[in-house]
Design a protein around this motif. Structure first.
Motif, short mmCIF file in Angstrom:
data_model
loop_
_atom_site.label_atom_id
_atom_site.label_comp_id
_atom_site.label_asym_id
_atom_site.label_seq_id
_atom_site.Cartn_x
_atom_site.Cartn_y
_atom_site.Cartn_z
N ASN A 30 43.72 44.22 39.07
CA ASN A 30 44.00 43.83 37.70
C ASN A 30 42.68 43.70 36.93
OD1 ASN A 30 44.80 42.69 35.29
ND2 ASN A 30 45.80 40.91 36.22
N PRO A 31 42.47 44.49 35.88
CA PRO A 31 41.23 44.37 35.12
C PRO A 31 41.10 43.04 34.40
CG PRO A 31 42.78 45.80 33.98
CD PRO A 31 43.36 45.52 35.34
N ASN A 32 42.21 42.30 34.26
CA ASN A 32 42.17 41.00 33.61
C ASN A 32 42.02 39.87 34.63
OD1 ASN A 32 42.67 42.45 31.26
ND2 ASN A 32 44.88 42.17 31.45
N ASN A 33 41.54 40.23 35.81
CA ASN A 33 41.29 39.28 36.89
C ASN A 33 39.79 39.33 37.18
OD1 ASN A 33 40.80 38.42 39.67
ND2 ASN A 33 43.02 38.32 39.89
N ASP B 6 38.85 40.52 40.74
CA ASP B 6 39.01 41.96 40.93
C ASP B 6 37.87 42.73 40.27
OD1 ASP B 6 41.33 41.62 42.36
OD2 ASP B 6 42.68 42.29 40.78
N ALA B 7 37.50 42.32 39.06
CA ALA B 7 36.42 43.03 38.35
C ALA B 7 35.09 42.86 39.06
CB ALA B 7 36.33 42.51 36.91
N ALA C 289 39.60 38.98 47.31
CA ALA C 289 40.17 37.75 47.87
C ALA C 289 39.07 36.72 48.12
CB ALA C 289 40.91 38.06 49.17
N GLN C 290 37.94 37.17 48.63
CA GLN C 290 36.80 36.29 48.87
C GLN C 290 36.30 35.70 47.55
OE1 GLN C 290 33.25 38.41 49.98
NE2 GLN C 290 32.44 36.70 51.16
N LEU C 291 36.18 36.55 46.54
CA LEU C 291 35.68 36.09 45.25
C LEU C 291 36.68 35.18 44.55
CD1 LEU C 291 34.04 39.40 44.00
CD2 LEU C 291 32.85 37.25 44.51
N ILE D 291 32.64 38.42 31.40
CA ILE D 291 32.22 38.59 32.80
C ILE D 291 32.88 39.82 33.41
CG2 ILE D 291 32.34 37.58 35.11
CD1 ILE D 291 32.26 34.80 33.72
N ALA D 292 34.20 39.91 33.27
CA ALA D 292 34.94 41.01 33.89
C ALA D 292 34.50 42.35 33.33
CB ALA D 292 36.44 40.81 33.69
N GLU D 293 34.38 42.46 32.04
CA GLU D 293 34.05 43.75 31.44
C GLU D 293 32.62 44.16 31.73
OE1 GLU D 293 37.45 43.65 27.96
OE2 GLU D 293 35.36 43.37 27.37
#
Length: 241
Positions: free
Chosen positions: A128-131, A134-135, A163-165, A186-188
């Motif tokens: 999910n790019p909004n996670n 994940d990013a 999962a670790q992050l 942060i994600a982007e």
């Protein structure tokens, strides 16, 4: 899911992402632009982003594998206006150290929504790019393989690191209270840098003399962003260690 899916994911922006005019006309990458951009790492992030990513690194070692995940801390509601601002700020910070590279990226961001393209490829494989986790995983896995001169990552690598992050972000101070805008930044930032890493490695595989500089730039950027040496880490079913 085969590793080719993730190779396809990062190929979406292709050469045009990095050197819009030159790449399409000459079929070549500006390797100086790639290495200069990658080595900046933390320099292309705001102070708020650097503070959060460094706190994640400290939390990674402490968060147990059984640790709880705070979904509210790792997800955010995206905003088009915030994305436009993020890309502008990314370019502005890069311009301070490399005006040519910044101009190349600015032209690309004006023509296409790179984050949306990457996000469209992430979702079908369960990311999910909004996670934020994940990013971050997208970037760190790309960097892990990148410093080894490879783009041969597997979907399981991203899932393990994410999962670790997720556990680390949940344990890191400041994320639970972080705004959607900061988490989106942060994600982007992570997704753009992941694309740059992958494109740089693919370019260097065709121009082997550039590979040592590209690897060094990736390692420097990851160290600046997260505070650890990705060349010394191992990647396994439980993430990075």
């Amino acid at each position: 899911m085969r590793k080719v899916l993730f190779r396809l994911l990062f190929c979406l922006p292709a050469a045009a992402l990095l050197v819009p005019g030159q790449a399409s006309a000459q079929g070549a990458f500006n390797m100086g632009m790639l290495t200069n951009t990658l080595s900046q790492g933390g320099s292309t992030q705001s102070e708020g982003v650097r503070a959060r990513t460094s706190s994640v690194f400290r939390s990674m070692a402490r968060a147990p594998r059984s640790g709880a995940v705070n979904r509210a801390a790792i997800t955010y509601r995206p905003s088009t206006a915030v994305r436009q601002r993020n890309m502008q700020q990314f370019v502005a910070r890069l311009r301070r150290v490399d005006p040519t590279s910044a101009a190349d990226l600015q032209r690309t961001f004006a023509r296409r929504d790179v984050v949306a393209e990457v996000g469209g490829a992430m979702r079908p494989v369960g990311l999910n790019p909004n996670n934020v986790a994940d990013a971050m995983a997208m970037y760190l896995v790309a960097a892990y393989y990148g410093v080894r001169g490879s783009v041969d990552s597997k979907p399981s690598d991203y899932k393990a690191v994410s999962a670790q992050l997720a556990r680390a972000v949940s344990a890191a101070p400041g994320f639970a209270s972080a705004s959607d805008a900061l988490k989106q930044e942060i994600a982007e930032s992570m997704l753009v840098q992941a694309v740059l890493v992958d494109q740089a490695i693919q370019a260097a595989q065709k121009q082997p003399s550039a590979m040592p500089a590209v690897k060094a730039a990736i390692a420097k950027g990851a160290r600046a962003a997260f505070g650890f040496d990705v060349t010394r880490m191992q990647l396994g079913p439980n993430g990075l260690s």
